[in-house]
Design an enzyme around this catalytic site. Structure first.
Site, PDB file in Angstrom:
ATOM      1  N   ASP A 218      38.717  33.712  43.699  1.00  0.00           N
ATOM      2  CA  ASP A 218      39.234  34.751  42.815  1.00  0.00           C
ATOM      3  C   ASP A 218      39.555  35.917  43.721  1.00  0.00           C
ATOM      4  O   ASP A 218      38.725  36.335  44.534  1.00  0.00           O
ATOM      5  CB  ASP A 218      38.237  35.146  41.738  1.00  0.00           C
ATOM      6  CG  ASP A 218      38.922  35.910  40.612  1.00  0.00           C
ATOM      7  OD1 ASP A 218      40.026  35.501  40.207  1.00  0.00           O
ATOM      8  OD2 ASP A 218      38.383  36.923  40.139  1.00  0.00           O
ATOM      9  N   SER A 219      40.775  36.364  43.634  1.00  0.00           N
ATOM     10  CA  SER A 219      41.194  37.417  44.540  1.00  0.00           C
ATOM     11  C   SER A 219      42.088  38.397  43.803  1.00  0.00           C
ATOM     12  O   SER A 219      42.611  38.094  42.726  1.00  0.00           O
ATOM     13  CB  SER A 219      41.927  36.822  45.747  1.00  0.00           C
ATOM     14  OG  SER A 219      42.994  36.004  45.318  1.00  0.00           O
TER      15      SER A 219
ATOM     16  N   GLN B 194      51.049  27.435  45.435  1.00  0.00           N
ATOM     17  CA  GLN B 194      51.413  26.763  46.685  1.00  0.00           C
ATOM     18  C   GLN B 194      51.091  27.612  47.917  1.00  0.00           C
ATOM     19  O   GLN B 194      50.741  27.089  48.973  1.00  0.00           O
ATOM     20  CB  GLN B 194      52.901  26.389  46.677  1.00  0.00           C
ATOM     21  CG  GLN B 194      53.244  25.286  45.692  1.00  0.00           C
ATOM     22  CD  GLN B 194      52.449  24.006  45.946  1.00  0.00           C
ATOM     23  OE1 GLN B 194      52.366  23.525  47.070  1.00  0.00           O
ATOM     24  NE2 GLN B 194      51.850  23.459  44.892  1.00  0.00           N
ATOM     25  N   GLY B 195      51.202  28.938  47.785  1.00  0.00           N
ATOM     26  CA  GLY B 195      50.878  29.828  48.899  1.00  0.00           C
ATOM     27  C   GLY B 195      49.409  29.720  49.283  1.00  0.00           C
ATOM     28  O   GLY B 195      49.063  29.622  50.466  1.00  0.00           O
ATOM     29  N   LYS B 196      48.535  29.720  48.288  1.00  0.00           N
ATOM     30  CA  LYS B 196      47.103  29.587  48.549  1.00  0.00           C
ATOM     31  C   LYS B 196      46.781  28.220  49.144  1.00  0.00           C
ATOM     32  O   LYS B 196      45.977  28.101  50.069  1.00  0.00           O
ATOM     33  CB  LYS B 196      46.301  29.743  47.246  1.00  0.00           C
ATOM     34  CG  LYS B 196      46.089  31.163  46.796  1.00  0.00           C
ATOM     35  CD  LYS B 196      45.149  31.182  45.603  1.00  0.00           C
ATOM     36  CE  LYS B 196      45.089  32.569  44.990  1.00  0.00           C
ATOM     37  NZ  LYS B 196      44.186  32.591  43.823  1.00  0.00           N
TER      38      LYS B 196
ATOM     39  N   PHE C   3      53.199  36.341  48.781  1.00  0.00           N
ATOM     40  CA  PHE C   3      53.325  36.194  47.337  1.00  0.00           C
ATOM     41  C   PHE C   3      52.483  37.283  46.683  1.00  0.00           C
ATOM     42  O   PHE C   3      51.757  38.017  47.353  1.00  0.00           O
ATOM     43  CB  PHE C   3      52.886  34.792  46.882  1.00  0.00           C
ATOM     44  CG  PHE C   3      51.474  34.418  47.266  1.00  0.00           C
ATOM     45  CD1 PHE C   3      50.420  34.648  46.400  1.00  0.00           C
ATOM     46  CD2 PHE C   3      51.200  33.825  48.492  1.00  0.00           C
ATOM     47  CE1 PHE C   3      49.111  34.297  46.753  1.00  0.00           C
ATOM     48  CE2 PHE C   3      49.907  33.477  48.853  1.00  0.00           C
ATOM     49  CZ  PHE C   3      48.861  33.713  47.982  1.00  0.00           C
ATOM     50  N   GLY C   4      52.592  37.414  45.384  1.00  0.00           N
ATOM     51  CA  GLY C   4      51.811  38.437  44.694  1.00  0.00           C
ATOM     52  C   GLY C   4      52.224  39.839  45.122  1.00  0.00           C
ATOM     53  O   GLY C   4      53.408  40.172  45.169  1.00  0.00           O
ATOM     54  N   TYR C   5      51.237  40.635  45.496  1.00  0.00           N
ATOM     55  CA  TYR C   5      51.471  42.035  45.865  1.00  0.00           C
ATOM     56  C   TYR C   5      51.797  42.213  47.348  1.00  0.00           C
ATOM     57  O   TYR C   5      51.944  43.340  47.829  1.00  0.00           O
ATOM     58  CB  TYR C   5      50.226  42.875  45.522  1.00  0.00           C
ATOM     59  CG  TYR C   5      49.874  42.883  44.057  1.00  0.00           C
ATOM     60  CD1 TYR C   5      50.408  43.843  43.199  1.00  0.00           C
ATOM     61  CD2 TYR C   5      49.002  41.946  43.518  1.00  0.00           C
ATOM     62  CE1 TYR C   5      50.085  43.861  41.846  1.00  0.00           C
ATOM     63  CE2 TYR C   5      48.665  41.943  42.162  1.00  0.00           C
ATOM     64  CZ  TYR C   5      49.217  42.906  41.337  1.00  0.00           C
ATOM     65  OH  TYR C   5      48.902  42.926  40.001  1.00  0.00           O
ATOM     66  N   ASP C   6      51.914  41.112  48.089  1.00  0.00           N
ATOM     67  CA  ASP C   6      52.097  41.186  49.545  1.00  0.00           C
ATOM     68  C   ASP C   6      53.258  42.076  50.003  1.00  0.00           C
ATOM     69  O   ASP C   6      53.127  42.786  51.003  1.00  0.00           O
ATOM     70  CB  ASP C   6      52.261  39.780  50.140  1.00  0.00           C
ATOM     71  CG  ASP C   6      50.952  38.996  50.161  1.00  0.00           C
ATOM     72  OD1 ASP C   6      49.907  39.565  49.794  1.00  0.00           O
ATOM     73  OD2 ASP C   6      50.986  37.813  50.545  1.00  0.00           O
TER      74      ASP C   6
END
Length: 198
Positions: free
Chosen positions: A69-70, A10-12, A152-155
């Protein structure tokens, strides 16, 4: 134009919708098209993985498809987590476990040795086989404590010295201006505008 975004994140989805609304694109998540099995990511680079996903969904849906892809790269760890960022700790999408593993792997490093960067490659594939890829990056320091709740993720670990904030402390508008995905999306927009007006 209706374009499928090959993600369930959802963030992307919010980030892509915000920027691509500038050119009037209607971005829909692949999950809105029913239960489509996800492709395996077998590429060895961000570019290979992004193209693999976009080609797969363009073929199935017959819509133009955007796939990215990130990931994050800790320079001292020689390209890790890299393309394995989303499954660094084993299970795909377990942000907490991935963050804890990265903190542990960097535990003996300090200061400039904790420099890293985010990478985002976006692929756009049309059903007729036309393809376009762009790459964006964002430099920072990978810290060993969390700060901020917007990302989100490593943020929450990724600190940007020039802003004195982590990626997770930025608003979506601020993030789109400086993030790896924001840079890649801007490059994509510029290329698309050129394609339209040439």
């Amino acid at each position: 134009m209706k374009v499928v975004l090959a993600t369930h994140n959802q963030g992307k989805i919010r980030e892509f919708q915000k920027i691509l609304s500038e050119i009037g694109w209607d971005i829909i998540s692949v999950s809105e098209l029913g239960d489509i099995q996800e492709p395996e990511e077998t590429g060895r680079t961000f570019e290979e993985n992004a193209l693999q996903k976009a080609r797969y969904y363009a073929n199935i849906t017959q819509f133009p498809v955007l796939a990215d892809d990130s990931g994050i790269i800790a320079d001292i760890l020689q390209n890790k987590p890299g393309i394995y960022s989303a499954r660094y700790a084993g299970k795909h999408g377990d942000d907490k476990a991935n963050n804890e593993k990265l903190i542990k792997d960097l535990s003996t490093f300090h200061g400039e040795d904790r420099r890293g960067h985010y990478v985002c490659v976006i692929a756009l594939v049309w059903p007729n086989g036309k393809e376009l890829t762009v790459r964006g990056t964002c430099e920072g320091i990978i810290r060993d404590f969390y700060q901020g709740t917007n990302g989100f993720g490593y943020d929450p670990l990724f600190y940007i010295p020039s802003l004195e904030k982590t990626m997770a402390e930025l608003s979506i508008e601020e993030k789109n201006k400086i993030s790896h995905r924001g840079h890649a999306l801007q490059l994509l927009l510029n290329k698309l505008k050129t394609m339209v007006f040439d």
